[in-house]
Write a protein that holds these residues in place. Sequence first.
Motif, short mmCIF file in Angstrom:
data_model
loop_
_atom_site.label_atom_id
_atom_site.label_comp_id
_atom_site.label_asym_id
_atom_site.label_seq_id
_atom_site.Cartn_x
_atom_site.Cartn_y
_atom_site.Cartn_z
N LEU A 293 64.86 21.15 22.70
CA LEU A 293 64.45 22.42 22.10
C LEU A 293 65.54 23.46 22.28
N GLN A 294 65.70 24.32 21.26
CA GLN A 294 66.66 25.41 21.33
C GLN A 294 65.96 26.73 20.99
N GLU A 295 66.55 27.81 21.46
CA GLU A 295 65.99 29.15 21.26
C GLU A 295 64.54 29.20 21.73
N THR A 296 64.33 28.76 22.97
CA THR A 296 62.97 28.63 23.50
C THR A 296 62.38 29.97 23.94
N HIS A 297 63.22 30.93 24.33
CA HIS A 297 62.73 32.23 24.83
C HIS A 297 61.70 32.03 25.94
N MET A 298 61.92 31.06 26.79
CA MET A 298 60.95 30.69 27.81
C MET A 298 61.36 31.24 29.18
N THR A 299 60.49 32.03 29.77
CA THR A 299 60.74 32.55 31.11
C THR A 299 60.21 31.58 32.16
N TYR B 176 61.95 20.72 31.27
CA TYR B 176 63.08 21.34 31.95
C TYR B 176 63.62 22.43 31.04
N ASN B 177 63.82 23.64 31.60
CA ASN B 177 64.23 24.76 30.77
C ASN B 177 65.42 25.47 31.38
N SER B 178 66.36 25.85 30.52
CA SER B 178 67.48 26.69 30.93
C SER B 178 67.38 28.00 30.17
N PRO B 179 66.92 29.07 30.81
CA PRO B 179 66.71 30.34 30.10
C PRO B 179 67.99 31.16 29.99
N ASP B 180 67.95 32.11 29.07
CA ASP B 180 69.05 33.06 28.97
C ASP B 180 69.03 33.92 30.23
N PRO B 181 70.16 34.07 30.92
CA PRO B 181 70.15 34.79 32.20
C PRO B 181 69.92 36.29 32.06
N ASP B 182 70.15 36.85 30.87
CA ASP B 182 70.03 38.29 30.71
C ASP B 182 68.70 38.71 30.08
N ASN B 183 68.19 37.91 29.14
CA ASN B 183 66.96 38.29 28.44
C ASN B 183 66.20 37.02 28.07
N ALA B 184 65.59 36.39 29.05
CA ALA B 184 64.99 35.07 28.85
C ALA B 184 63.90 35.05 27.80
N SER B 185 63.12 36.10 27.67
CA SER B 185 61.97 36.09 26.77
C SER B 185 62.32 36.43 25.32
N ALA B 186 63.57 36.83 25.06
CA ALA B 186 63.90 37.27 23.71
C ALA B 186 65.20 36.69 23.18
N SER B 187 65.89 35.89 23.98
CA SER B 187 67.19 35.41 23.52
C SER B 187 67.45 34.00 24.03
N ALA B 188 68.03 33.16 23.14
CA ALA B 188 68.56 31.83 23.49
C ALA B 188 67.52 30.98 24.24
N GLY B 189 68.01 30.13 25.13
CA GLY B 189 67.16 29.21 25.89
C GLY B 189 67.19 27.81 25.30
N VAL B 190 67.47 26.81 26.15
CA VAL B 190 67.41 25.40 25.74
C VAL B 190 66.52 24.66 26.72
N ALA B 191 65.83 23.64 26.23
CA ALA B 191 64.87 22.93 27.07
C ALA B 191 64.74 21.48 26.63
N PHE B 192 64.26 20.65 27.55
CA PHE B 192 63.87 19.28 27.26
C PHE B 192 62.39 19.12 27.61
N ALA B 193 61.65 18.46 26.75
CA ALA B 193 60.27 18.08 27.04
C ALA B 193 60.19 16.56 27.01
N ILE B 194 59.63 15.96 28.08
CA ILE B 194 59.58 14.51 28.21
C ILE B 194 58.13 14.07 28.28
N ASP B 195 57.79 13.07 27.49
CA ASP B 195 56.45 12.49 27.53
C ASP B 195 56.35 11.58 28.74
N LYS B 196 55.61 12.00 29.74
CA LYS B 196 55.53 11.26 31.00
C LYS B 196 54.78 9.94 30.86
#
Length: 321
Positions: A11-17, A35-55
């Motif tokens: 996932l890209q542009e997740t805006h996930m805090t 697993y999420n990598s948020p934008d360090p400056d504005n996590a809820s409104a900018s960028a963000g990449v994540a992986f979602a895995i079906d367990k």
Amino acid sequence: MKLKRINILGLQETHMTTQHLATVHTLYERRLQVYNSPDPDNASASAGVAFAIDKSTTRTDKTQFIELVPGRAALLVIQWRENTTTTILNTYAPNSPNDHPAFWQAVQDALEAHNIRTIDFMLGDFNLVEDEIDRTPPHPDRQTAVDALRNFRATFQLQDTWRHDNINYRLFTYRTVRNDNVIQSRLDRIYTSATTARNIYEWDHIIGYIPSDHDMITVRYAPSDATTTGPGRWTMPLHLLTNAAFLRDVKDAGRKLEANIAETIPARTPEHNAQTLWATFKATIRTLAKKHAALTKGRMSQKIKSLTAALDASPRSSRTK
């Protein structure tokens, strides 16, 4: 993910805090590992990449997640079996072409710092295309930005496998309207190593259930040493339980079975008895089920074909030749 049988979703542009991630894990703890990598400056409104895995389908006990460029690039290392790993790079490239050279250099530096020399998949929103065929109206992107991506791909020996297999085909994953003109491009792509390319199949793109101006690209991957799975045991499709024609044929076969069993009561033989008749009846039901299932599948396939043709002909379509 369950409906489309997606094991790993980038996932890209997740805006996930951090709070959003905690909520997701609370709601879907049994099913998903995120697993999420948020934008360090504005996590809820900018960028963000994540992986979602079906367990339920993918092991997560030995998964490694590495933030390379916070909010922009992250790495996932999946261990399928004891000696088999797959490395997936998830990227959300900057919007400005001027920022691309520095971004790809930062990703490369981070990979080298973690001693990552091989990448099996690189996926994401690259915010540019490498060839004019991937835009409509066609036009080249900033050459310095394209060169930065190509230099990175060359360093890690990554190729646009879908384009290799579809040299003249046009497919667009992003669309917008500017000055009453529809702008489309293939910003979202999956690159692979040459070795991985031999084990992938069923490329597809999906219009997501969540409203977005991007489509989702999917591909199936089978590692070289994956366990071989057989065809399994045939079972009757459940939709036949409401198929009137099938149920009518079953009732007719059942009445015939009752009459034949009644005839065996005064004159039972090893070849003609209730057990052999019952076995024949079950075989008949199987034959009838396969016949009616084939008819139903044919009608469904024709319906899907007509709907797909209508979708391709609509202005919303991203599939053009």
